[in-house]
Scaffold this motif. Structure first.
Motif, PDB file in Angstrom:
ATOM      1  N   SER A   4       0.916  -1.238   0.008  1.00  0.00           N
ATOM      2  CA  SER A   4       0.022  -0.061  -0.062  1.00  0.00           C
ATOM      3  C   SER A   4       0.670   1.283   0.117  1.00  0.00           C
ATOM      4  O   SER A   4       0.623   2.354  -0.563  1.00  0.00           O
ATOM      5  CB  SER A   4      -1.019   0.124   1.156  1.00  0.00           C
ATOM      6  N   ARG A   5       2.087   1.208   0.531  1.00  0.00           N
ATOM      7  CA  ARG A   5       2.764   2.492   0.733  1.00  0.00           C
ATOM      8  C   ARG A   5       3.527   2.443  -0.569  1.00  0.00           C
ATOM      9  O   ARG A   5       3.726   3.895  -1.183  1.00  0.00           O
ATOM     10  CB  ARG A   5       4.149   2.246   1.671  1.00  0.00           C
ATOM     11  N   GLU A   6       3.862   1.597  -1.290  1.00  0.00           N
ATOM     12  CA  GLU A   6       4.375   1.629  -2.621  1.00  0.00           C
ATOM     13  C   GLU A   6       3.590   2.453  -3.681  1.00  0.00           C
ATOM     14  O   GLU A   6       3.850   3.086  -4.481  1.00  0.00           O
ATOM     15  CB  GLU A   6       4.961   0.352  -3.178  1.00  0.00           C
ATOM     16  N   THR A   7       2.276   1.888  -3.419  1.00  0.00           N
ATOM     17  CA  THR A   7       1.192   2.345  -4.257  1.00  0.00           C
ATOM     18  C   THR A   7       1.196   3.853  -3.891  1.00  0.00           C
ATOM     19  O   THR A   7       0.738   4.715  -5.008  1.00  0.00           O
ATOM     20  CB  THR A   7      -0.150   1.642  -4.102  1.00  0.00           C
ATOM     21  N   LEU A   8       1.089   4.437  -2.907  1.00  0.00           N
ATOM     22  CA  LEU A   8       0.801   5.610  -2.318  1.00  0.00           C
ATOM     23  C   LEU A   8       1.800   6.410  -2.741  1.00  0.00           C
ATOM     24  O   LEU A   8       1.656   7.839  -3.181  1.00  0.00           O
ATOM     25  CB  LEU A   8       0.310   5.754  -0.786  1.00  0.00           C
TER      26      LEU A   8
END
Length: 220
Positions: A4-8
């Motif tokens: 989720s962090r990489e996507t954000l």
């Protein structure tokens, strides 16, 4: 599959910023950090008989403290714009969350002035972590952002914070008297640091992911 962090990071590039010191990693707080952050706050930040903060946020009952902490970080992130930005870094040592280090500015493109605020959980105090994490954001501000001044403050009865500032080269910049808690008078010592007076650490700061988030800080 991306986390989720990489996507954000693709959508909110400042989440990709990383500052490294010899012992610490500083990344902007995201929602994945908040449960751990709440546990750290609940474990204590200071002696309840003392109040080191201009806003006495730690005096709240547990349920209110949790809600207020979450709201603060969500609101600070949502309100951050290039003209008035604030970045709250999660500070980790050996992967464990130790506290937060905030770096903020108003009209930075014109003023080139930043200010800082921070706290550490009780188990991490007295180990030099506060000095190291403040030095990290000062190096970032002066060397990457091009800041020409950094402001801070501490109550005159908060010797630990004042020692950190003195160690890094801050100079006194006046005082003000405020109501700290209801009916409690306190003197706030303002402090100022310039690149010339900055007592740089012997180590170099590692910086990753800065280029994509330059617009976050109002610079091109």
């Amino acid at each position: 599959m991306q986390s989720s962090r990489e996507t954000l990071v693709r959508l909110w590039p400042v989440f990709g910023l990383l500052l490294r010191t010899p012992r610490l990693e500083l990344r902007p707080l995201c929602d994945d950090d908040l449960a751990e952050l709440i546990d750290l706050v609940r474990g204590g930040v200071h002696d309840p008989a003392e109040m080191p903060f201009l806003m006495p946020w730690t005096d709240a009952p547990d349920a209110e403290l949790v809600a207020n902490t979450l709201r603060y970080h969500w609101q600070a992130r949502a309100a951050s714009v290039p003209e008035r930005w604030s970045v709250n870094f999660a500070v980790r040592i050996d992967g464990e969350l130790a506290g937060t280090q905030e770096l903020m500015a108003t009209d930075f493109a014109v003023t080139r002035s930043v200010s800082t605020g921070s706290w550490l959980g009780l188990p991490f105090q007295g180990r030099g972590i506060g000095s190291e994490m403040r030095a990290a954001v000062l190096l970032f501000a002066f060397d990457q952002l091009g800041a020409v001044r950094a402001e801070s403050s501490a109550f005159t009865d908060n010797p630990r914070s004042l020692r950190v500032s003195e160690k890094l080269g801050y100079l006194p910049d006046g005082t003000r008297v405020i109501q700290r808690r209801p009916g409690e008078r306190a003197t706030d010592q303002r402090l100022l640091l310039t690149p010339r007076d900055f007592r740089r650490p012997v180590w170099e700061l590692g910086v990753e992911g800065f280029a994509p988030c330059r617009p976050t800080f109002g610079i091109v």
